[in-house]
Design an enzyme around this catalytic site. Structure first.
Site, PDB file in Angstrom:
ATOM      1  N   CYS A  82      22.571  76.040  75.270  1.00  0.00           N
ATOM      2  CA  CYS A  82      21.376  76.011  76.121  1.00  0.00           C
ATOM      3  C   CYS A  82      21.649  76.844  77.371  1.00  0.00           C
ATOM      4  CB  CYS A  82      20.979  74.592  76.461  1.00  0.00           C
ATOM      5  SG  CYS A  82      22.308  73.644  77.119  1.00  0.00           S
ATOM      6  N   GLU A 105      17.220  67.275  78.627  1.00  0.00           N
ATOM      7  CA  GLU A 105      17.999  68.509  78.800  1.00  0.00           C
ATOM      8  C   GLU A 105      17.494  69.458  77.729  1.00  0.00           C
ATOM      9  OE1 GLU A 105      20.386  71.258  78.350  1.00  0.00           O
ATOM     10  OE2 GLU A 105      21.907  69.811  77.691  1.00  0.00           O
ATOM     11  N   GLY A 149      17.487  69.061  73.462  1.00  0.00           N
ATOM     12  CA  GLY A 149      16.876  69.836  72.384  1.00  0.00           C
ATOM     13  C   GLY A 149      15.851  70.803  72.938  1.00  0.00           C
ATOM     14  N   SER A 150      14.876  71.125  72.105  1.00  0.00           N
ATOM     15  CA  SER A 150      13.893  72.129  72.505  1.00  0.00           C
ATOM     16  C   SER A 150      12.883  71.547  73.498  1.00  0.00           C
ATOM     17  CB  SER A 150      13.132  72.617  71.270  1.00  0.00           C
ATOM     18  OG  SER A 150      12.345  71.554  70.768  1.00  0.00           O
ATOM     19  N   GLY A 194      11.172  67.845  73.766  1.00  0.00           N
ATOM     20  CA  GLY A 194      11.250  67.099  75.020  1.00  0.00           C
ATOM     21  C   GLY A 194       9.879  66.686  75.534  1.00  0.00           C
TER      22      GLY A 194
END
Ligand code: UN1
Length: 504
Positions: free
Chosen positions: A295, A261, A239-240, A244
């Site tokens: 991403c 990630e 995610g963002s 994270g």
């Protein structure tokens, strides 16, 4: 078009908690799954309560004790069957992704193919969870290491890869002997339920329950519970960067492990000796594919000043040809963004870029039709613009010119994120410079290939604010196991290491 929902066993109201079987009863409200092509409702999902979360994790913890005792190649055999079940459902699952997250048909199916590929990879891996053996410094001693299953793995996934990123984690975790509790994005709950059901049917046929659990619930309740849960030794989250940072710090407080990630801000460098036919195709897929919501999407183009006058107009022409339309319509290359917020972020980024001195070369507006469609956009920019340092999940490409390769590498690396990167060049020396330790600082660095569309066989992930995790191929499996070093004495003496004598 919507018969796939029935074929995949999805009703209009779906339970959001599964410990193998659906956990019905109380729920924490419900959410709608919304088709981003027209914002109509596909179905609704009842959100899991904390009690249901408890049940799913207890089931996973119970199942772990037995699953870890099944020999890894036997676990691999069950994963092989899951790969086959995903194969049988590839077309429907891919179409469901098109409906729920707006991927064009080829990309929806491509994502399911990634899940099939990681299943195949995991089957082979199930016979290769190798540890090293070392020479002991002590006579008649043997020293080696072995890898043991870790426990219950929590997997948090984003809307943009609602099937494959779970599979990267779950298939590998499963052969490693772990059980998995999945918390998917609330923007893609139906894909999660369909995927879970397909794999659960295989587990059940083999007599297993609780190996895979699914909890669709709110971040503030079940999400926080997962981060703080001592029964979950590893949380793998996609995610963002903001998300994270929170996940990393909360899980670290209890000495749990994370595999993160997070955001990317991926650049392609185009050198004067590049094959521009390849470059145009690589840049276009990288920036426009998945409507800029990977991403790994190409967000910055660094083009040598000597060829900018040739390359940039070709890109503008290609952009104009990208057909925007319904994701399941033949010929569509650009589907909708996930929701109205994403359209607002797109518009905000474009406005910011212009305010910071950028010039729109093509696109820049939302498309006047129902749904969350925006125009693929190219903006002439310079590296000093703050907006170019941020990840906006939309098809916006910032183009910057440079004079020397060193300058291009410096610009590329001078952002907080470090996921993917590419260079287009026919020069061996330029390619090797880019790939060297003085070159790209990203987890992925490609030559004559765009930044997205990585194969599952390599380790996937990035540096800096991308979070440092590695998932999917290579030796990423080690994150899902614990390493134990064993030293055995088969002699009649008890020599100490480091030559210490200690006789009583
Ligand atoms: C993601 O966007 O979170 O390399 C994953 C790629 C895909 C995975 C993207 N294989 O673009």
């Amino acid at each position: 078009m919507r018969d796939v929902l029935t074929r995949l066993g999805l009703g209009t109201t779906n339970p959001g908690a599964w410990a193998g079987h659906a956990l019905s009863g109380a729920h924490d409200g419900s959410i709608d799954s919304v088709d981003p092509s027209d914002n109509s409702v596909l179905g609704s999902v009842q959100l899991a309560t904390l009690d249901q979360y408890e049940n799913v994790v207890s089931e996973a913890a119970r199942a772990f004790k037995e699953w870890r005792m099944l020999p890894a190649p036997h676990r691999g055999e069950i994963v092989r069957q899951m790969g086959d079940a995903l194969r049988a459902n590839k077309v429907d699952l891919g179409a469901l992704e098109s409906l729920e997250v707006g991927k064009i048909r080829a990309e929806g199916q491509g994502e399911v193919q990634e899940s099939i590929d990681i299943a195949d990879f995991s089957v082979g891996l199930s016979r290769q969870l190798y540890g090293l053996s070392m020479h002991s410094e002590r006579a008649r001693h043997r020293m080696y290491e072995q890898w043991h299953p870790l426990g219950v793995v929590g997997v948090i996934t984003a809307f943009n890869f609602p099937n494959a990123v779970w599979a990267w984690n779950a298939m590998i975790a499963a052969v490693c002997g772990d059980t998995v509790v999945w918390k998917p994005s609330l923007k893609a709950p139906l894909t999660a339920i369909a995927t879970h059901k397909i794999c659960q049917a295989v587990l059940e046929k083999n007599g297993w329950n609780g190996v895979f659990g699914l909890v669709i619930g709110r971040d503030a309740t079940v999400g926080e519970a997962m981060l703080r849960d001592p029964r979950i030794p590893l949380v793998s989250a996609t995610g963002s960067t903001r998300m994270g940072r929170h996940v990393g710090s909360v899980v670290a407080q209890r000495f749990g492990r994370t595999l993160l990630e997070l955001g990317g801000n991926n650049a392609i460098i185009v050198e004067p000796d590049a094959d521009l036919n390849l470059a145009v195709r690589g840049i276009t897929f990288g920036a426009v594919g998945t409507a800029g919501q990977r991403c790994t999407t190409t967000r910055r183009l660094l083009v040598n000043r000597r060829i900018a006058g040739e390359l940039v107009p070709r890109l503008v022409a290609a952009w104009k040809q990208c057909r925007i339309g319904h994701p399941l319509e033949e010929g569509t290359l650009v589907g909708p963004l996930i929701d109205a917020d994403a359209v607002a972020s797109f518009e905000h980024a474009v406005a910011e870029a212009v305010a910071q001195g950028g010039e729109i070369l093509v696109g820049g507006r939302r498309v006047q039709r129902p749904g969350n469609y925006v125009e693929p956009t190219i903006i002439r920019a310079n590296p000093g613009m703050a907006v170019c340092r941020e990840e906006t999940f939309a098809p916006i490409l910032y183009v910057m010119e440079y004079d020397t390769l060193q300058e291009a590498i410096d610009i590329q690396n001078d952002v907080p994120q470090g996921l993917s990167s590419s260079i287009f060049t026919d020069s061996f020396r330029s390619a090797e410079t880019f790939l060297s330790h003085a070159g790209s600082d990203c987890g992925i660095a490609n030559v004559n290939i765009g930044t997205s569309g990585a194969e599952i066989g390599g380790a996937f992930g990035g540096e800096k604010e991308t979070g440092g995790g590695r998932e999917s191929g290579s030796d990423s499996w080690k994150a899902y196991m614990r390493r134990q070093t064993n030293t055995l004495n088969w002699g009649t003496d008890l020599p100490m290491a480091q030559g210490i004598t200690f006789t009583v």
